[in-house]
Structures are given as structure tokens and as C-alpha cells.
Design a protein around this motif. Structure first.
Motif, short mmCIF file in Angstrom:
data_model
loop_
_atom_site.label_atom_id
_atom_site.label_comp_id
_atom_site.label_asym_id
_atom_site.label_seq_id
_atom_site.Cartn_x
_atom_site.Cartn_y
_atom_site.Cartn_z
N VAL A 125 0.65 -1.36 -0.16
CA VAL A 125 0.06 -0.04 -0.14
C VAL A 125 0.97 1.23 0.12
O VAL A 125 1.79 1.60 0.85
N LYS A 126 0.58 2.13 -0.81
CA LYS A 126 1.58 3.16 -1.14
C LYS A 126 0.52 4.56 -0.90
O LYS A 126 -0.20 4.66 -1.99
N LYS A 127 0.82 5.28 0.06
CA LYS A 127 0.07 6.40 0.13
C LYS A 127 0.74 7.74 -0.62
O LYS A 127 0.08 8.50 -0.86
N ASP A 129 5.08 9.34 -2.03
CA ASP A 129 6.68 8.80 -2.12
C ASP A 129 7.31 8.48 -0.86
O ASP A 129 8.06 7.79 -0.79
N ASN A 130 6.92 8.84 0.07
CA ASN A 130 7.57 8.75 1.37
C ASN A 130 6.72 7.71 2.40
O ASN A 130 7.40 7.03 3.44
N GLU A 131 5.67 7.06 1.99
CA GLU A 131 4.60 6.10 2.65
C GLU A 131 4.40 4.87 1.84
O GLU A 131 3.56 5.06 0.97
N ASP A 132 5.27 4.00 2.03
CA ASP A 132 5.23 2.72 1.26
C ASP A 132 5.14 1.49 2.18
O ASP A 132 6.14 1.38 3.03
N TYR A 133 4.13 0.81 2.29
CA TYR A 133 3.93 -0.14 3.31
C TYR A 133 3.61 -1.44 2.85
O TYR A 133 2.92 -1.75 1.98
N TRP A 134 3.78 -2.64 3.79
CA TRP A 134 3.24 -3.83 3.27
C TRP A 134 2.11 -3.98 4.37
O TRP A 134 2.52 -3.94 5.67
N LEU A 135 0.93 -4.07 4.16
CA LEU A 135 -0.17 -3.96 5.22
C LEU A 135 -0.99 -5.11 5.39
O LEU A 135 -1.03 -6.05 4.48
N ILE A 136 -0.99 -5.20 6.80
CA ILE A 136 -1.82 -6.61 7.38
C ILE A 136 -2.90 -5.81 8.20
O ILE A 136 -2.73 -4.66 8.82
N GLY A 137 -3.98 -6.75 8.04
CA GLY A 137 -5.35 -6.49 9.14
C GLY A 137 -5.66 -7.64 9.90
O GLY A 137 -5.62 -8.50 9.55
N GLN A 138 -6.26 -7.41 11.13
CA GLN A 138 -6.94 -8.17 11.83
C GLN A 138 -8.11 -7.61 12.63
O GLN A 138 -8.16 -6.27 13.07
N GLY A 139 -9.27 -8.41 12.66
CA GLY A 139 -10.33 -7.86 13.37
C GLY A 139 -10.30 -8.10 14.92
O GLY A 139 -9.77 -9.07 15.12
#
Length: 467
Positions: A125-127, A129-139
Motif C-alpha cells: 500500500v503506497k500512500k 512517495d515517502n509512505e510505502d507499506y506492506w499492510l496486514i489487518g486483523q479484526g
């Protein structure tokens, strides 16, 4: 010009030193490229997995905290970022951010909301140029209602580390290649220096400089063994050259005698034609011509032996040695006053009948030439060999000379041998024929067998044919 350039660039035109250096450099370059790519791939994958594991661990901790607390009561350290965790967001069912990492904006990381006990990996997930992540989610289920915990692993540190390592490898690789090429060039040159000294010495050796040898380097490596082998070869060549010189000298000497006699007789007949009668022809010309022809035939046989032609017997048939010995006994009885006795058993071998008859005749003629009154012939079988024995009652052969007599132009009694017509080649030819039939020949002091007094005993063994 192009042809010359292409020939120079062709590897076959290069020296061993250059070819080895280029080959080793290419191999090292290939290994470095493969190793570098593998290292970068493994490093990137390891850092990626480490970041994801940290993100999952942080998300699990947050879910555990949220089961008994509201998002506002969370431990602030769980929302902080570090070198691996780049952002944390907690979103309720209405897509409202109820808690997040300090210093982050209010944009949702993902519109997808997870129910309690659900988890998912959103990928990259790239928001910005300076914010680039591998995103995970949990409920998670909180006292205030269900929420979704988003944790993003920061890609920038991972990419920075991988890029830095790749750049370092790209810089260090050529340096390693240059060092390897230089070391290989020097080491190969040092290893081949003895070979170059050997080559230079061999190039300086001429046919007239016998006794020259190549330098042998210290140690027991392949080059030292090569130098030793070359010195052995040079020693054999020197021996062969000396033997050839002696052979040519002896042959010239032997041919000079009958040729001088014939020349003198012809010159006399040219000045005095009336002297060219039957007596001159019978007493001088024909005997010396026959002697010279016989000598030439013997020399041709030995020349074929030197060319290894006698090693492969031309005509291989069954040969009765007893018949050959009986024929020799009858021949000597008809031309000589020497008595000949024989103890002959039927013996059959495989070989060249003409060569074997020549071998026996040479030995018998030698025995007759040196005997006083008697010659004794034998043939028999013993084990898997045929044995031929020829004895005489002559003066015998000294022990120190028993091996030398099978050499060429060797005569122990020069005046007597020359008078009797010997050229010193008969025993040498006999020895070559026996060797061609894979047999052995030797001489020792006579041991009896019906002859009294001194004498010599020639023994020949030839393998019997296998069934």
C-alpha cells in the motif's frame, strides 16, 4: 589488418598465462554475479519476512489489548513506530479512525473492514512517495464494538538496505575481479617460469651438444617430474645417437674391407687385363662380394628391427624346431670337419619359419666358428616353453662379456672372427628374432651334454602356442 586483429583476438593465439587468467576471471565473475544476486534476493526476502512478522506480532498484541480495553485506553507504545513498523491504525465499523500512530494523517489505509477473529494481508500500500507499506489487518471485538487493526511494515528501510548492499557488491565485484586476475596472472607466470626455462634450454640443445640437460625445479610437482622425464628422454637420445654413430662407423669399417679388396682387384685387372682370370674372380672378387652382400642384408635386418618391424612377425605358422636343427646338423656335416651331435625332441612353435631358421643358423655358425672339435644341438619342451641349446667346445666366453656379445659388431676375437667371415652381427640378429617371438636368449658356460673341455652354451626359450 582485420585478419591480423582477429588472429590476435582469437583465444588459440593467446599464451597459456593469458588464457588461464581470462578463464579464471570469467569464472569468478560468473560466480560473483550469481552469489551477488542470490545474496540480494535472500536479504530482501529475509527483511521482508522480518518486517511482516513484526507487523503480525504488533497486530496480535493490539487485538489482545482491545478485547478488554477501548482504543482510547491502549498502551501508547503499541501505536508507536520503529525501523520496521511504519504505521498503525484502528478503524471501527463505520470507517472512522479511533486510534493511530502519532504523526500520521487521517487517510484510511484500506476501506476493507474485518470482523472479529478475521485477518488478511493487503500487500503493498503506497500512500505517497515517502509512505510505502506492506499492510496486514486483523479484526477485534472491543467493549465499544468491533474494530479493524491495520499495521503497515515500512518498505523504505528494507529497500534502503537492499540497495546499499547491491551498490557495495557492484563496487566490490570489479575490485575482486581485478585482484583475482592480477593474482592469477602472477601465480600462473610463476608456475610456468620453470617451463619457460626448460623450453629455452631445449631450444638451445643441438644435435652436436650431447650431455645437455634441462634444469629440474625443486619439489616433486608435475613440472619437476616433466623435467626429470625430459632429462631421461635426452639421455636416451644421447645413447641412441652414440649407438647410431658407432653403428655407422662399424658398418663403414666392415664394408670398407671387402670394397677395398674388390676395388684393388679391379684396378689390377684394369691395368693388367691378362690377370683377370677365374682364379682372381673365385679367390678375391666373388668371396668379397658375397661377404659384402651378406653384411648389407644383416644391416637391413637390424635396420628393420630398429624401426620395430620385427616386433610384428609377418608370417606366423607352425614351425617344427626339430626339423630346423636336423637341417643344421646335416648342413654342418657337409661343409665342415667339426663333428655335430644332436639330442632333438619334436617341438612345434608358432612363428616365422625363415626368421627362426636364420636365428638357429646364426647360433650354429657362431658355435662352429669357435669350436675345436664338436658342436652339440638340442631342442625340447619344458612347461609352456620350447628350449633350444647350442653348445661348442671352444674357448668359452668370459662372464663379463656374456651380455655384450649380443650387441652389434661385437667380436671378442677380432682377427679370428674376421678370418672366419664373422661380422659381429649374427648374434645381434639372433637376439632380435628371439625377442620378436617373445622369447629369451642367454649364454653361459657349457655344462656337459657329451662335450669335454671348455666351451659356451647358448640357450633360447620361445613360448609354445596356446590352444
Amino acid at each position: 589488418m582485420n585478419v591480423i586483429g582477429e588472429s590476435i583476438l582469437h583465444p588459440s593465439r593467446w599464451s597459456v598465462r593469458a588464457r588461464t587468467t581470462v578463464a579464471s576471471t570469467l569464472v569468478i565473475a560468473f560466480c560473483l554475479v550469481i552469489a551477488g544476486l542470490a545474496l540480494v534476493f535472500v536479504l530482501a526476502n529475509s527483511l521482508h519476512l522480518s518486517a511482516l512478522n513484526s507487523s503480525e506480532a504488533r497486530a496480535t498484541q493490539l487485538v489482545q489489548q482491545l478485547t478488554g480495553k477501548s482504543p482510547a485506553d491502549l498502551d501508547p507504545s503499541l501505536l508507536s513506530t520503529d525501523s520496521q513498523i511504519g504505521i498503525v491504525q484502528i478503524v471501527d465499523a463505520d470507517h472512522r479512525i479511533v486510534a493511530q500512530s502519532p504523526g500520521t494523517d487521517s487517510d484510511l489505509l484500506s476501506e476493507r473492514i474485518l470482523g472479529p477473529d478475521e485477518s488478511d494481508t493487503y500487500g503493498r500500500v503506497k500512500k505517497s512517495d515517502n509512505e510505502d507499506y506492506w499492510l496486514i489487518g486483523q479484526g477485534a471485538q472491543t467493549p465499544a464494538g468491533p474494530v479493524t487493526v491495520f499495521v503497515g511494515a515500512d518498505r523504505e528501510p528494507v529497500e534502503t538496505v537492499v540497495t546499499t548492499v547491491a551498490v557495495l557488491l557492484a563496487i566490490a565485484g570489479p575490485l575482486v575481479l581485478g585482484l583475482a586476475a592480477f593474482a592469477t596472472y602472477r601465480l600462473v607466470g610463476s608456475a610456468l617460469a620453470p617451463v619457460e626455462r626448460i623450453r629455452a634450454r631445449v631450444a638451445s640443445i643441438s644435435s652436436g651438444r650431447q650431455g645437455e640437460r634441462v634444469p629440474v625445479p625443486s619439489g616433486n610437482d608435475e613440472i619437476a617430474r616433466l623435467a626429470t622425464t625430459m632429462n631421461d628422454m635426452l639421455a636416451r637420445l644421447d645413447e641412441g645417437a652414440l649407438a647410431q654413430q658407432r653403428f655407422v662407423s662399424d658398418a663403414s669399417h666392415e664394408l670398407r674391407s671387402p670394397l677395398s679388396t674388390i676395388t684393388t682387384a679391379l684396378e689390377l685387372a684394369h691395368r693388367r687385363p691378362d690377370l683377370l682370370d677365374d682364379a682372381l674372380i673365385e679367390d678375391a672378387l666373388l668371396p668379397e662380394a658375397r661377404r659384402m652382400r651378406q653384411l648389407i642384408e644383416d644391416l637391413l635386418i637390424l635396420a628393420r628391427s630398429d624401426e620395430s618391424e620385427l616386433e610384428s612377425i609377418g608370417t606366423v605358422v607352425d614351425v617344427d624346431l626339430d626339423d630346423i636343427l636336423f637341417a643344421e646338423q646335416k648342413r654342418i656335416d657337409g661343409i665342415s670337419e667339426i663333428a655335430v651331435t644332436a639330442t632333438v625332441a619334436p617341438v612345434r612353435v608358432s612363428g616365422d619359419p625363415r626368421a627362426l631358421a636364420r636365428m638357429v643358423r646364426n647360433l650354429v655358425d657362431n658355435a662352429v666358428r669357435h669350436s675345436e672339435t664338436l658342436v652339440h644341438l638340442e631342442c625340447s619342451e619344458a612347461g609352456h616353453e620350447a628350449h633350444i641349446v647350442i653348445e661348442d667346445d671352444g674357448p668359452g666366453i668370459p662372464a663379463a662379456e656374456r651380455e655384450r656379445i649380443f650387441g652389434r659388431f661385437v667380436r671378442l676375437d677380432q682377427p679370428r672372427s674376421r678370418q672366419g667371415g664373422g661380422s659381429g652381427l649374427g648374434l645381434a640378429i639372433a637376439s632380435e628374432i628371439v625377442a620378436a617371438h617373445h622369447g629369451t636368449i642367454s649364454v653361459r658356460e657349457r655344462v656337459g651334454c657329451g662335450i669335454t673341455g671348455g666351451g659356451s652354451r647358448f640357450e633360447v626359450t620361445i613360448p609354445l602356442p596356446t590352444d
